[in-house]
Design an enzyme around this catalytic site. Structure first.
Site, PDB file in Angstrom:
ATOM      1  N   ILE A 168       0.767  -1.188   0.222  1.00  0.00           N
ATOM      2  CA  ILE A 168      -0.102   0.010   0.117  1.00  0.00           C
ATOM      3  C   ILE A 168       0.914   1.156  -0.134  1.00  0.00           C
ATOM      4  O   ILE A 168       1.754   1.380   1.012  1.00  0.00           O
ATOM      5  CB  ILE A 168      -0.902   0.119   1.123  1.00  0.00           C
ATOM      6  CG1 ILE A 168      -2.185  -1.141   1.241  1.00  0.00           C
ATOM      7  CG2 ILE A 168      -1.599   1.530   1.481  1.00  0.00           C
ATOM      8  CD1 ILE A 168      -2.950  -0.866   2.237  1.00  0.00           C
ATOM      9  N   TYR A 169       1.015   1.974  -1.123  1.00  0.00           N
ATOM     10  CA  TYR A 169       1.729   3.182  -1.268  1.00  0.00           C
ATOM     11  C   TYR A 169       0.861   4.346  -1.618  1.00  0.00           C
ATOM     12  O   TYR A 169       0.032   4.334  -2.412  1.00  0.00           O
ATOM     13  CB  TYR A 169       2.833   2.926  -2.375  1.00  0.00           C
ATOM     14  CG  TYR A 169       3.928   1.972  -1.618  1.00  0.00           C
ATOM     15  CD1 TYR A 169       4.970   2.690  -0.909  1.00  0.00           C
ATOM     16  CD2 TYR A 169       4.044   0.787  -1.926  1.00  0.00           C
ATOM     17  CE1 TYR A 169       6.113   2.128  -0.378  1.00  0.00           C
ATOM     18  CE2 TYR A 169       5.175   0.072  -1.423  1.00  0.00           C
ATOM     19  CZ  TYR A 169       6.185   0.607  -0.764  1.00  0.00           C
ATOM     20  OH  TYR A 169       7.057  -0.217  -0.241  1.00  0.00           O
ATOM     21  N   GLY A 209      -6.652  10.072   3.860  1.00  0.00           N
ATOM     22  CA  GLY A 209      -7.785   8.872   3.839  1.00  0.00           C
ATOM     23  C   GLY A 209      -7.573   7.873   2.841  1.00  0.00           C
ATOM     24  O   GLY A 209      -7.878   6.829   2.723  1.00  0.00           O
ATOM     25  N   TYR A 234      -1.147   0.188  10.538  1.00  0.00           N
ATOM     26  CA  TYR A 234      -1.495  -1.451  10.719  1.00  0.00           C
ATOM     27  C   TYR A 234      -1.918  -1.459  12.052  1.00  0.00           C
ATOM     28  O   TYR A 234      -2.930  -2.231  12.286  1.00  0.00           O
ATOM     29  CB  TYR A 234      -0.289  -2.343  10.000  1.00  0.00           C
ATOM     30  CG  TYR A 234      -0.268  -2.132   8.613  1.00  0.00           C
ATOM     31  CD1 TYR A 234      -1.281  -2.265   7.806  1.00  0.00           C
ATOM     32  CD2 TYR A 234       0.951  -1.519   8.140  1.00  0.00           C
ATOM     33  CE1 TYR A 234      -1.267  -2.284   6.311  1.00  0.00           C
ATOM     34  CE2 TYR A 234       1.183  -1.417   6.688  1.00  0.00           C
ATOM     35  CZ  TYR A 234      -0.083  -1.862   5.862  1.00  0.00           C
ATOM     36  OH  TYR A 234       0.113  -1.491   4.386  1.00  0.00           O
ATOM     37  N   LYS A 289      -3.149   0.428  14.033  1.00  0.00           N
ATOM     38  CA  LYS A 289      -4.380   1.169  14.289  1.00  0.00           C
ATOM     39  C   LYS A 289      -5.672   0.293  13.545  1.00  0.00           C
ATOM     40  O   LYS A 289      -6.806   0.039  14.238  1.00  0.00           O
ATOM     41  CB  LYS A 289      -4.443   2.531  13.628  1.00  0.00           C
ATOM     42  CG  LYS A 289      -5.660   3.388  13.919  1.00  0.00           C
ATOM     43  CD  LYS A 289      -5.701   4.421  12.827  1.00  0.00           C
ATOM     44  CE  LYS A 289      -5.895   4.096  11.286  1.00  0.00           C
ATOM     45  NZ  LYS A 289      -6.033   5.460  10.466  1.00  0.00           N
TER      46      LYS A 289
END
Length: 332
Positions: free
Chosen positions: A97-98, A107, A143, A145
């Site tokens: 995820i970038y 968000g 992650y 969170k």
């Protein structure tokens, strides 16, 4: 609401995938790696051959995050034999995820993460795992969170530099283990469906004719018309509800509506659990797009829907005077 949209990456997007992949990796790691090691990694990991092979892999999926026709981030997930380590048929791997730095904090990463959750649910995965560099504290916080826990470590080679990745896992049934589970509606939940909705509606607005109709007889007005109602149970007590109302509309299959969580159960992620369960149910019924209505006064609901990746729409008729925002969610 956010104008960021997610879309699958196709073979025609190879050049765009190479570009966003290289740019985001450099932004994230250039300051802490040598130029030579970085160059070697980028040439290998984002070569024409490597990207083409990954896009053609039936056990991997890519998604772009797009804002105003610009790709600003991406997600890569693997399952089955394409996972980089565990190769467990019960799991899904988030490999990447970038997001471009200028879009950090808006968000986008959460939208991409939520898409990974939806893919995992579609595949009936029991857990999600990933590896994150031990020095990437921003990613680790993200992650954690979202409920991930460290369970192991592995070595990652970047050129001639040996680095350590923390392996993290999210058990998708963990909420059920804690006593929370999502079930389909039964007659015994009719009172809870009515009272949980009345509680939030009367706290902010007044009950309207359509509320009385749907809540007073959900069997006739929702279920018998092809809709679904989901109930969140905490230690077998109903604490949250939502409905998929069948729509006779060329644009939308269902309306996601009548979402309510007891104040005593808020803060546990139950609303997101209900939304994800509703999305999976809608997909299983062949739906491709969902319609939603709400009020901007309901700030927590607005944040929830933004995390799901909704898009604003306008001009549709509504039976509710409290409605001041209309949205759609593409679930393909």
């Amino acid at each position: 609401m956010s104008n960021i949209q997610l879309r699958p990456v196709s073979n025609n997007d190879a050049a765009a995938l190479q570009s966003i992949g290289r740019e985001t990796f450099c932004e994230t790691f250039a300051a802490v790696n040598t130029e030579e090691n970085l160059k070697q990694y980028l040439e290998t990991s984002f070569s024409d051959e490597k990207v083409t092979a990954e896009l053609n892999d039936e056990n991997s999926e890519f998604y772009f995050a797009v804002a105003e026709n610009r790709v600003i981030g991406y997600l890569k997930v693997n399952f089955g034999e394409s996972q980089t380590e565990l190769k467990d048929n019960r799991s899904l791997e988030i490999e990447r995820i970038y997001v471009l730095k200028e879009f950090h904090g808006n968000g986008t990463a959460q939208l991409l993460y939520n898409k990974a959750i939806q893919v995992a649910q579609r595949l009936d995965a029991e857990y999600i795992w990933l590896g994150v560099w031990e020095e990437n504290q921003r990613a680790i916080r993200f992650y954690k969170k979202n409920g991930f826990k460290a369970f192991d470590k592995h070595i990652f080679k970047l050129g001639d530099d040996t680095q350590t990745d923390i392996m993290m896992k999210l058990n998708l049934n963990e909420s059920e283990m804690a006593g929370i589970r999502i079930v389909e509606f039964e007659d015994k939940y009719a009172t809870a469906f009515k009272e949980l909705n009345e509680e939030w509606i009367t706290a902010y607005f007044t009950m309207e004719e359509s509320d009385y109709k749907a809540l007073g007889n959900p069997q006739a007005n929702i279920l018998d018309k092809g809709g679904k109602i989901l109930v969140a149970l905490d230690d077998e007590q109903p604490v949250g509800v939502c409905a998929l109302i069948k729509m006779n509309d060329p644009e939308y299959d269902f309306e996601l509506a009548k979402m309510a969580v007891s104040p005593s159960a808020q803060g546990k992620g139950i609303a997101m659990m209900l939304c994800n369960a509703a999305i999976k149910t809608a997909k299983d019924l062949g739906a491709t797009k969902i319609y939603l209505e709400s009020s901007r006064k309901l700030t927590p609901a607005m944040r929830l829907y933004e995390k799901l990746g909704v898009k604003d729409v306008t001009g549709r008729p509504t039976p509710y005077s409290r409605c001041d925002i209309q949205m759609e969610l593409d679930i393909r």
